[in-house]
Design a protein around this motif. Structure first.
Motif, PDB file in Angstrom:
ATOM      1  N   THR A  31      69.221  33.009  28.002  1.00 23.97           N
ATOM      2  CA  THR A  31      69.383  34.318  28.629  1.00 23.97           C
ATOM      3  C   THR A  31      68.897  35.419  27.687  1.00 23.97           C
ATOM      4  O   THR A  31      68.190  36.341  28.097  1.00 23.97           O
ATOM      5  CB  THR A  31      70.864  34.558  29.007  1.00 23.97           C
ATOM      6  OG1 THR A  31      71.274  33.536  29.919  1.00 23.97           O
ATOM      7  CG2 THR A  31      71.071  35.914  29.645  1.00 23.97           C
ATOM      8  N   ARG A  87      80.726  35.406  17.477  1.00 24.22           N
ATOM      9  CA  ARG A  87      79.597  36.030  18.170  1.00 24.22           C
ATOM     10  C   ARG A  87      79.135  37.287  17.444  1.00 24.22           C
ATOM     11  O   ARG A  87      79.922  38.188  17.196  1.00 24.22           O
ATOM     12  CB  ARG A  87      79.989  36.414  19.590  1.00 24.22           C
ATOM     13  CG  ARG A  87      80.172  35.234  20.505  1.00 24.22           C
ATOM     14  CD  ARG A  87      80.499  35.701  21.910  1.00 24.22           C
ATOM     15  NE  ARG A  87      79.373  36.386  22.509  1.00 24.22           N
ATOM     16  CZ  ARG A  87      78.354  35.782  23.112  1.00 24.22           C
ATOM     17  NH1 ARG A  87      78.335  34.472  23.204  1.00 24.22           N
ATOM     18  NH2 ARG A  87      77.375  36.472  23.634  1.00 24.22           N
ATOM     19  N   GLU A 102      73.280  30.709  26.833  1.00 20.25           N
ATOM     20  CA  GLU A 102      73.214  32.125  26.467  1.00 20.25           C
ATOM     21  C   GLU A 102      71.974  32.417  25.619  1.00 20.25           C
ATOM     22  O   GLU A 102      71.392  33.500  25.719  1.00 20.25           O
ATOM     23  CB  GLU A 102      74.476  32.543  25.711  1.00 20.25           C
ATOM     24  CG  GLU A 102      75.705  32.575  26.585  1.00 20.25           C
ATOM     25  CD  GLU A 102      76.989  32.738  25.800  1.00 20.25           C
ATOM     26  OE1 GLU A 102      77.946  33.290  26.384  1.00 20.25           O
ATOM     27  OE2 GLU A 102      77.064  32.317  24.622  1.00 20.25           O
ATOM     28  N   TYR A 144      76.323  31.808  20.052  1.00 22.31           N
ATOM     29  CA  TYR A 144      75.833  31.688  21.420  1.00 22.31           C
ATOM     30  C   TYR A 144      75.747  30.228  21.841  1.00 22.31           C
ATOM     31  O   TYR A 144      75.369  29.372  21.057  1.00 22.31           O
ATOM     32  CB  TYR A 144      74.431  32.298  21.548  1.00 22.31           C
ATOM     33  CG  TYR A 144      74.398  33.789  21.746  1.00 22.31           C
ATOM     34  CD1 TYR A 144      75.159  34.643  20.953  1.00 22.31           C
ATOM     35  CD2 TYR A 144      73.599  34.350  22.716  1.00 22.31           C
ATOM     36  CE1 TYR A 144      75.114  36.011  21.142  1.00 22.31           C
ATOM     37  CE2 TYR A 144      73.540  35.718  22.902  1.00 22.31           C
ATOM     38  CZ  TYR A 144      74.302  36.540  22.112  1.00 22.31           C
ATOM     39  OH  TYR A 144      74.257  37.893  22.302  1.00 22.31           O
ATOM     40  N   LEU A 204      76.948  39.800  28.865  1.00 23.25           N
ATOM     41  CA  LEU A 204      77.419  38.746  27.960  1.00 23.25           C
ATOM     42  C   LEU A 204      78.731  39.173  27.312  1.00 23.25           C
ATOM     43  O   LEU A 204      79.059  40.361  27.266  1.00 23.25           O
ATOM     44  CB  LEU A 204      76.356  38.466  26.894  1.00 23.25           C
ATOM     45  CG  LEU A 204      75.087  37.798  27.401  1.00 23.25           C
ATOM     46  CD1 LEU A 204      74.004  37.807  26.325  1.00 23.25           C
ATOM     47  CD2 LEU A 204      75.368  36.370  27.837  1.00 23.25           C
TER      48      LEU A 204
END
Length: 141
Positions: A35, A82, A32, A28, A106
């Motif tokens: 978030t 990720r 992010e 990330y 995302l």
């Protein structure tokens, strides 16, 4: 467990999955991360330690990383693939977490829950295995 090596997770609000209450977040960006933390707050998951894996963490065992303090790696963009490895959550929290993440829009990522086997693996080995599993599953579709 199915022949694929996966087992179905139910929706019990009481059945807790293996490991300490933590989310190991990989790949990330700093924005992010913010978030994701806001989403965790909104869905009352703030007691779940958010640990952000950095490039320096790739050779460490997953179980060791999940024992790091909440906020480790926060603010540092992660070069890792990720993924989120959830640990110690209830089945219902797992479902809530994944649904809320999807709602955020995302980018695609891999998901895992900690097991007694995976906690011994080095992080990069687990991330590689998750990618291989995703590829195998998508080729069966």
């Amino acid at each position: 467990m199915s022949p694929s090596g996966f087992s179905k997770v139910g929706a019990s609000p009481k059945k807790r999955l293996y490991g300490p209450r933590a989310a190991l977040v990989c790949g990330y960006s700093s924005a992010e991360q913010d978030t994701l933390l806001a989403m965790m707050e909104r869905f009352r998951l703030t007691d779940l330690a958010a640990i952000f894996a950095t490039g320096a963490d790739m050779d460490k065992p997953v179980g060791e990383l999940l024992g790091l303090p909440a906020g480790h790696g926060r603010g540092e963009d992660s070069p890792l693939p990720r993924a989120i490895v959830l640990s110690g959550v209830t089945e219902k929290e797992l479902s809530t977490f994944m649904a809320a993440w999807k709602h955020l829009g995302l980018p695609q990522q891999n998901w895992a829950t900690l097991t007694p086997t995976s906690e011994q693996w080095e992080l990069m080995d687990l991330l590689t295995e998750l990618d291989l599993e995703r590829i195998a599953l998508s080729s069966k579709s």
